[in-house]
Write a protein that holds these residues in place. Structure first.
Motif, PDB file in Angstrom:
ATOM      1  N   GLU A  13     -12.150  -7.600   4.777  1.00 28.93           N
ATOM      2  CA  GLU A  13     -11.844  -6.210   5.299  1.00 28.93           C
ATOM      3  C   GLU A  13     -12.452  -5.026   4.701  1.00 28.93           C
ATOM      4  OE1 GLU A  13     -10.834  -5.881   8.220  1.00 28.93           O
ATOM      5  OE2 GLU A  13      -9.545  -7.860   8.536  1.00 28.93           O
TER       6      GLU A  13
ATOM      7  N   SER B 221     -11.725   5.087   0.918  1.00 32.29           N
ATOM      8  CA  SER B 221     -12.884   4.864   1.492  1.00 32.29           C
ATOM      9  C   SER B 221     -13.928   5.960   1.601  1.00 32.29           C
ATOM     10  CB  SER B 221     -12.740   4.472   2.875  1.00 32.29           C
ATOM     11  OG  SER B 221     -12.458   5.435   3.770  1.00 32.29           O
TER      12      SER B 221
ATOM     13  N   SER C  74      -7.257   4.414   5.614  1.00 30.70           N
ATOM     14  CA  SER C  74      -6.730   2.993   6.188  1.00 30.70           C
ATOM     15  C   SER C  74      -5.846   2.501   4.821  1.00 30.70           C
ATOM     16  CB  SER C  74      -7.874   2.296   6.320  1.00 30.70           C
ATOM     17  OG  SER C  74      -8.773   2.520   7.390  1.00 30.70           O
TER      18      SER C  74
ATOM     19  N   THR D 294      -4.574   0.457  -1.204  1.00 34.30           N
ATOM     20  CA  THR D 294      -4.645   1.803  -1.494  1.00 34.30           C
ATOM     21  C   THR D 294      -3.687   2.780  -1.340  1.00 34.30           C
ATOM     22  OG1 THR D 294      -4.921   1.354   0.914  1.00 34.30           O
ATOM     23  CG2 THR D 294      -6.791   1.245  -0.237  1.00 34.30           C
TER      24      THR D 294
ATOM     25  N   HIS E 189      -5.085   0.803  10.154  1.00 36.26           N
ATOM     26  CA  HIS E 189      -5.803   2.200  10.221  1.00 36.26           C
ATOM     27  C   HIS E 189      -4.985   3.074  10.676  1.00 36.26           C
ATOM     28  CE1 HIS E 189      -9.367  -0.170   9.526  1.00 36.26           C
ATOM     29  NE2 HIS E 189      -9.232  -0.977  10.576  1.00 36.26           N
TER      30      HIS E 189
ATOM     31  N   TRP F   8      -4.749  -0.696   2.806  1.00 34.46           N
ATOM     32  CA  TRP F   8      -5.396  -2.143   2.709  1.00 34.46           C
ATOM     33  C   TRP F   8      -4.828  -2.526   1.318  1.00 34.46           C
ATOM     34  CZ3 TRP F   8      -9.160  -2.941  -1.542  1.00 34.46           C
ATOM     35  CH2 TRP F   8      -9.671  -4.017  -1.582  1.00 34.46           C
TER      36      TRP F   8
ATOM     37  N   SER G  79       0.768  -1.342   0.093  1.00 35.59           N
ATOM     38  CA  SER G  79      -0.001   0.021   0.128  1.00 35.59           C
ATOM     39  C   SER G  79       0.828   1.208  -0.014  1.00 35.59           C
ATOM     40  CB  SER G  79      -0.898   0.135   1.171  1.00 35.59           C
ATOM     41  OG  SER G  79      -0.062   0.302   2.499  1.00 35.59           O
TER      42      SER G  79
ATOM     43  N   ILE H  83     -12.482  -0.720   5.913  1.00 37.89           N
ATOM     44  CA  ILE H  83     -11.932   0.642   5.704  1.00 37.89           C
ATOM     45  C   ILE H  83     -12.588   1.999   6.025  1.00 37.89           C
ATOM     46  CG2 ILE H  83     -11.076   1.991   3.429  1.00 37.89           C
ATOM     47  CD1 ILE H  83     -10.587  -0.652   2.071  1.00 37.89           C
TER      48      ILE H  83
ATOM     49  N   SER I 218     -12.794 -10.479  -0.145  1.00 33.25           N
ATOM     50  CA  SER I 218     -12.038  -9.497   1.030  1.00 33.25           C
ATOM     51  C   SER I 218     -13.139  -9.616   2.178  1.00 33.25           C
ATOM     52  CB  SER I 218     -12.466  -8.357   0.512  1.00 33.25           C
ATOM     53  OG  SER I 218     -12.111  -7.118   1.495  1.00 33.25           O
TER      54      SER I 218
ATOM     55  N   GLU J 128      -4.953 -10.635   2.381  1.00 35.69           N
ATOM     56  CA  GLU J 128      -5.331  -9.412   2.458  1.00 35.69           C
ATOM     57  C   GLU J 128      -4.744  -8.914   3.934  1.00 35.69           C
ATOM     58  OE1 GLU J 128      -9.834  -7.506   2.556  1.00 35.69           O
ATOM     59  OE2 GLU J 128      -9.610  -9.495   3.328  1.00 35.69           O
ATOM     60  N   LYS J 129      -4.651  -7.708   3.886  1.00 36.10           N
ATOM     61  CA  LYS J 129      -4.088  -7.011   5.288  1.00 36.10           C
ATOM     62  C   LYS J 129      -4.746  -5.565   5.495  1.00 36.10           C
ATOM     63  CE  LYS J 129      -0.131  -7.934   6.798  1.00 36.10           C
ATOM     64  NZ  LYS J 129       1.265  -8.017   6.858  1.00 36.10           N
ATOM     65  N   ILE J 130      -4.939  -5.136   6.637  1.00 32.72           N
ATOM     66  CA  ILE J 130      -5.724  -3.686   6.610  1.00 32.72           C
ATOM     67  C   ILE J 130      -4.666  -3.186   7.752  1.00 32.72           C
ATOM     68  CG2 ILE J 130      -7.249  -4.335   8.023  1.00 32.72           C
ATOM     69  CD1 ILE J 130      -9.336  -2.091   6.686  1.00 32.72           C
TER      70      ILE J 130
END
Length: 195
Positions: free
Chosen positions: A138, A120, A146, A115, A169, A148, A40, A142, A136, A165-167
């Motif tokens: 997550e 978002s 965030s 992202t 914030h 992502w 990201s 978002i 997804s 996937e990973k997020i």
């Protein structure tokens, strides 16, 4: 191969530099696998990057990267890029264009998403549902700025044991980028024999 030499009373071991692996992995993917890395954006100036089989599909060196959600679509059979685009989600509503872009990806495509800045604020619920249908867990979590990253397969299933996937914030109090999100990444190897 390393070698020893005597320097004064000390012996020094000289080893070769490690061989660079595809997409800058620490170790190579097994034969019959594709290498990927999705990073990201981070802070104001670090753009999203998407690497597949050592080809930078999205990076700061091309025009196919921007604020919002960056997407690369890859032909799973050949490992070749089909298309890239980014969808800005702060100043305008580009959810419909993003959904159209994803829907145009034919079955047998890998969809890699990352992202940068805000992905978002104007992302419509229908777009979130479409990404959720790709796997997804997550996308509905978002928030503003965030970080992502997400890897999906269209028309086939990816193995459960690869990172998809990973997020993260943003946190203005603890963030090194003063409220801008820190970069996050996923990487791994995708078997070539899934379809």
């Amino acid at each position: 191969m390393g070698y020893l030499r005597n320097k004064g009373n000390r012996e020094l071991l000289k080893a070769p530099a490690p061989k660079r692996q595809k997409c800058d992995h620490w170790s190579p993917c097994p034969p019959g696998n594709f290498a990927y890395r999705i990073l990201s954006g981070g802070g104001k100036g670090k753009r999203a990057k998407i690497c597949f089989e050592d080809e930078q599909l999205v990076s700061e060196w091309n025009d196919e990267v921007g604020s919002g959600i960056n997407i690369a679509i890859v032909n799973y059979k050949t490992g070749k890029l089909r298309a890239t685009n980014f969808f800005e989600m702060w100043t305008g509503d580009h959810s419909q264009q993003m959904m159209d872009f994803i829907r145009r990806a034919p079955p047998g495509s890998l969809i890699l998403m990352a992202t940068h800045d805000d992905g978002s604020s104007r992302l419509k619920n229908e777009a979130k549902i479409l990404v959720e249908e790709l796997g997804s867990k997550e996308i509905k979590n978002i928030k503003f700025r965030s970080s992502w990253v997400f890897l999906a397969a269209k028309g086939f299933k990816l193995p459960d044991n690869i990172e998809k996937e990973k997020i993260n914030h943003s946190d203005k109090k603890r963030n090194r980028y003063n409220g801008w999100p820190a970069e996050i990444q996923i990487e791994g190897c995708i078997p070539r024999n899934l379809i």
